[in-house]
Design an enzyme around this catalytic site. Structure first.
Site, PDB file in Angstrom:
ATOM      1  N   LYS A  76       0.933  -1.173   0.188  1.00 18.98           N
ATOM      2  CA  LYS A  76       0.045  -0.180   0.016  1.00 18.98           C
ATOM      3  C   LYS A  76       0.874   1.228   0.125  1.00 18.98           C
ATOM      4  O   LYS A  76       1.950   1.265   0.713  1.00 18.98           O
ATOM      5  CB  LYS A  76      -0.986  -0.097   1.182  1.00 18.98           C
ATOM      6  N   SER A 151      -9.728   1.968   3.006  1.00 18.45           N
ATOM      7  CA  SER A 151      -8.869   2.770   2.123  1.00 18.45           C
ATOM      8  C   SER A 151      -7.881   1.881   1.334  1.00 18.45           C
ATOM      9  O   SER A 151      -7.271   2.432   0.377  1.00 18.45           O
ATOM     10  CB  SER A 151      -8.141   4.012   2.966  1.00 18.45           C
ATOM     11  N   SER A 175     -10.216  -0.390   7.034  1.00 19.37           N
ATOM     12  CA  SER A 175      -9.658  -0.193   5.743  1.00 19.37           C
ATOM     13  C   SER A 175      -8.819  -1.521   5.272  1.00 19.37           C
ATOM     14  O   SER A 175      -8.470  -1.637   4.048  1.00 19.37           O
ATOM     15  CB  SER A 175      -8.708   0.810   5.872  1.00 19.37           C
TER      16      SER A 175
HETATM   17  N1  GLN Z   1     -13.216   4.433   6.443  1.00 23.51           N
HETATM   18  C1  GLN Z   1     -12.902   4.745   7.689  1.00 23.51           C
HETATM   19  C2  GLN Z   1     -12.365   6.351   7.520  1.00 23.51           C
HETATM   20  O1  GLN Z   1     -12.560   6.668   6.310  1.00 23.51           O
HETATM   21  C3  GLN Z   1     -11.533   3.842   8.127  1.00 23.51           C
HETATM   22  C4  GLN Z   1     -10.494   4.264   7.029  1.00 23.51           C
HETATM   23  C5  GLN Z   1      -9.163   3.521   7.487  1.00 23.51           C
HETATM   24  O2  GLN Z   1      -9.245   2.252   8.080  1.00 23.51           O
HETATM   25  N2  GLN Z   1      -8.018   3.905   7.087  1.00 23.51           N
HETATM   26  O3  GLN Z   1     -11.662   6.776   8.283  1.00 23.51           O
END
Ligand code: GLN
Length: 484
Positions: A76, A151, A175
Site C-alpha cells: 500500500k 482505504s 480499511s
Molecule cells: N473508512 C474509515 C475512514 O474513512 C476507515 C479508514 C481506514 O481504516 N483507514 O476513516
C-alpha cells in the site's frame, strides 16, 4: 501461476517449477496488461522487483531463505519505500520519495518477498471506497463500475484481480477488512501494537495498524509471520513473542464458542448479506462450533466516537505538511503564512480538509472536554463490551460491511452515509483488537465477507478459524471475470 496461493507458489519455487524471476516477470506482464481496468497500482517498481527476484533465486538455489522467499507482493502506498515514490493517495506527497523503508517493508524484504509496486488508496487512508485518491478511483475487479472499498482499495483490487498474490494494507477503522470483503479476499487487521507503524504514514496513530491481504488465511499467516514483532522504532509496538501462525492453522475448532452480537444483525444490514452470513455460520456449526448470541451494547456509539478521535489525531498528524520540509509547496508564496495556507489548500483534497477541520474543532480549548475527552471515555466502554463478550466466547463473528460493493459515485455526495460503511469494523480499532475478513459467499456477482474478531494477540486463533472455513468452502478461490 496467478491462481496459485502464496503457499502454493512457495512450494513451486522451492521445487524449481519456476524461478522467482520468471514469476515476477509473469506478474509484471499481467499488471501491464490488466491494471488499467482497476487502477490498483500507482507505481510499478520493475527494476527493484527484478533485482529482488534474482537475489531470492540465489537464496533458494543455496537452500536458504524462508517460506515466502521469492514471492511477489504489493505494498500500500502508505508504507515508505526507499527511493520509490510514496504518495499516500495525495497531491501533497506527489513529489515525495521516501528516504527509508518502513519496518513492515524491511521485514517483508528480509523474508525474501519481491515488491511489484505500490497500490492506490484513499487520500491519507481516509475513505471507504477508494474514491478520495488523487490518483483516481480504484475499480472493483468483480464489477468495474463498483468501488473496491477503502482505504486499502488498491491492495484489495490487485489481490482480487490476481495482479499480486498478496499485499500489505492498513486498517484505522476498517480499511483492510472492508475492501477485503468487497473484493472477495482475506484481510487481517492485527492487534494494535503487533505490527510496527514505523514508516507507515500516520493518519490516526492510536488506531492505525498494518496488516496482510491475500487470497487465503494461510497466506495471510505467512505474511503476518514476517510483518509481526517488536520494533524499538515504534513506541506503541508491543514486545510480545510471535507464535508460529501456520502451526495451528489446522487445529480442530470442535467446541469453539462463536458469539454473534445482536447489534450487528439489526436494521441497516442488507438481508442479502445477512443470508450469506447465516450460511457461513451454519458451516461453522458443521465444523463443531457452538454459536451463542451476545450483546455489544455500545456498538451504536462506535461510528460517532471514531469520527471525533480519528479526525482529532489526523489534524495533529497532518500538521507536518506545511510546504516547508517535504511534499507539495505552492508556487510564488508572498510570505510564509501564504505558503502554509496555499500549500495546504492546494495539496489536500476535500475529505482530508473536512477531517482536519472537524479534528481541530474537537481539540480546541473549550470543546476538548465535550468532544475528545468524552469520545475517549466512550471508547473505553466499547472496549469493555468486547472484554465482557470474550468472557463468554472465543471469537465474535458478524458481517464486515452492511452491503456488498456499491457503485462508484453512489455515496460521495454524502459523507455520513459513507462513514456508516464501517459500522461493523470501527469498534475493533477503538478497542485495539485483531479481526479478519474472509470471503463468505456472493450476492449475485458481488463478494461478501465474514468478520471474525478475537481477544488481543490471538491472531493465531483467527487464522485457524478462518482456515478451517476455507478448507470446506471455495469462495476465496473464485477469480473475477476478465482476470482469469
Ligand atoms: N473508512 C474509515 C475512514 O474513512 C476507515 C479508514 C481506514 O481504516 N483507514 O476513516
Amino acid at each position: 501461476m496467478h491462481t496459485k496461493t502464496i503457499a502454493q507458489l512457495s512450494a513451486a519455487l522451492r521445487a524449481g517449477e519456476f524461478s522467482s524471476e520468471e514469476l515476477t516477470r509473469f506478474f509484471l506482464e499481467r499488471i501491464s496488461r490488466l491494471d488499467d481496468k482497476t487502477n490498483g497500482y500507482v507505481t510499478v517498481t520493475t527494476e527493484r522487483a527484478l533485482e529482488a527476484a534474482s537475489a531470492a533465486d540465489a537464496k533458494i538455489a543455496a537452500g536458504e531463505g524462508g517460506p515466502i522467499t521469492g514471492v511477489p507482493i504489493a505494498h500500500k502506498d502508505i508504507f515508505c519505500t526507499e527511493g520509490v515514490p510514496t504518495r499516500c493517495g495525495s497531491k501533497m506527497l506527489d513529489n515525495f520519495i521516501a528516504p527509508y523503508d518502513a519496518t513492515c517493508v524491511t521485514k517483508l524484504s528480509e523474508a525474501g518477498t519481491v515488491m511489484l509496486g505500490k497500490t492506490n488508496m484513499d487520500e491519507f487512508a481516509m475513505g471507504s471506497s477508494n474514491e478520495t485518491s488523487f490518483y483516481g478511483p480504484v475499480r472493483n475487479p468483480w464489477d468495474l463500475n463498483a468501488v473496491p472499498g477503502g482505504s486499502s482499495g488498491g491492495s484489495a483490487a490487485v489481490v482480487a484481480a490476481r495482479l499480486a498474490p498478496g499485499a500489505t494494507g492498513t486498517d484505522t477503522g476498517g480499511s483492510i477488512r472492508q475492501p477485503a470483503a468487497l473484493t472477495g479476499i482475506t484481510g487481517l487487521k492485527p492487534t494494535y501494537g503487533r505490527v510496527s507503524r514505523y514508516g507507515m504514514i500516520a493518519f490516526a496513530s492510536s488506531l492505525d495498524q498494518g496488516g496482510a491481504m491475500a487470497s487465503t488465511a494461510e497466506d495471510a499467516a505467512l505474511l503476518l509471520q514476517a510483518m509481526a514483532g517488536f520494533d524499538p522504532k515504534d513506541s506503541t509496538s508491543v514486545d510480545e513473542s510471535v507464535p508460529d501462525y501456520r502451526a495451528t492453522l489446522n487445529d480442530s475448532i470442535e467446541g469453539l464458542k462463536i458469539g454473534l452480537p445482536k447489534e450487528y444483525f439489526g436494521e441497516g444490514l442488507s438481508s442479502d448479506v445477512a443470508n450469506v452470513i447465516d450460511e457461513a455460520i451454519a458451516e461453522y456449526r458443521q465444523l463443531g462450533a457452538e454459536v451463542i448470541e451476545i450483546s455489544l451494547p455500545n456498538s451504536g456509539l462506535a461510528v460517532p466516537t471514531y469520527y471525533v478521535i480519528a479526525p482529532a489525531e489526523c489534524s495533529s498528524n497532518l500538521s507536518r505538511y506545511d510546504g516547508v520540509r517535504f511534499g507539495y509547496r505552492c508556487e510564488d508564496p508572498v510570505d510564509i503564512e501564504d505558503m502554509y495556507k496555499r500549500s495546504r489548500e492546494e495539496g489536500f483534497g476535500p475529505e482530508v480538509k473536512r477531517r482536519i477541520m472537524i479534528g481541530t474543532y474537537a481539540l480546541s480549548a473549550g470543546y476538548y472536554d465535550a468532544y475528545y475527552l468524552k469520545a475517549q471515555q466512550v471508547r473505553r466502554l466499547i472496549k469493555n463490551d468486547f472484554m465482557d463478550a470474550f468472557a463468554k466466547v472465543d471469537v465474535i463473528a458478524g458481517p464486515v460491511s452492511p452491503t456488498p460493493a456499491f457503485k462508484l459515485g453512489e455515496k460521495t455526495a454524502d459523507p455520513v452515509t459513507m462513514y456508516f460503511s464501517d459500522i461493523y469494523t470501527i469498534a475493533v480499532n477503538l478497542a485495539g483488537l485483531p479481526a479478519i475478513s474472509i470471503p463468505a459467499g456472493f450476492v449475485g456477482d458481488a463478494p461478501v465477507g465474514l468478520q471474525l474478531i478475537s481477544p488481543f494477540f490471538d491472531e493465531a486463533r483467527l487464522l485457524n478459524v478462518a482456515h478451517r472455513f476455507q478448507q470446506i468452502t471455495d469462495w476465496h478461490a473464485r477469480v473475477p471475470k476478465g482476470f482469469e
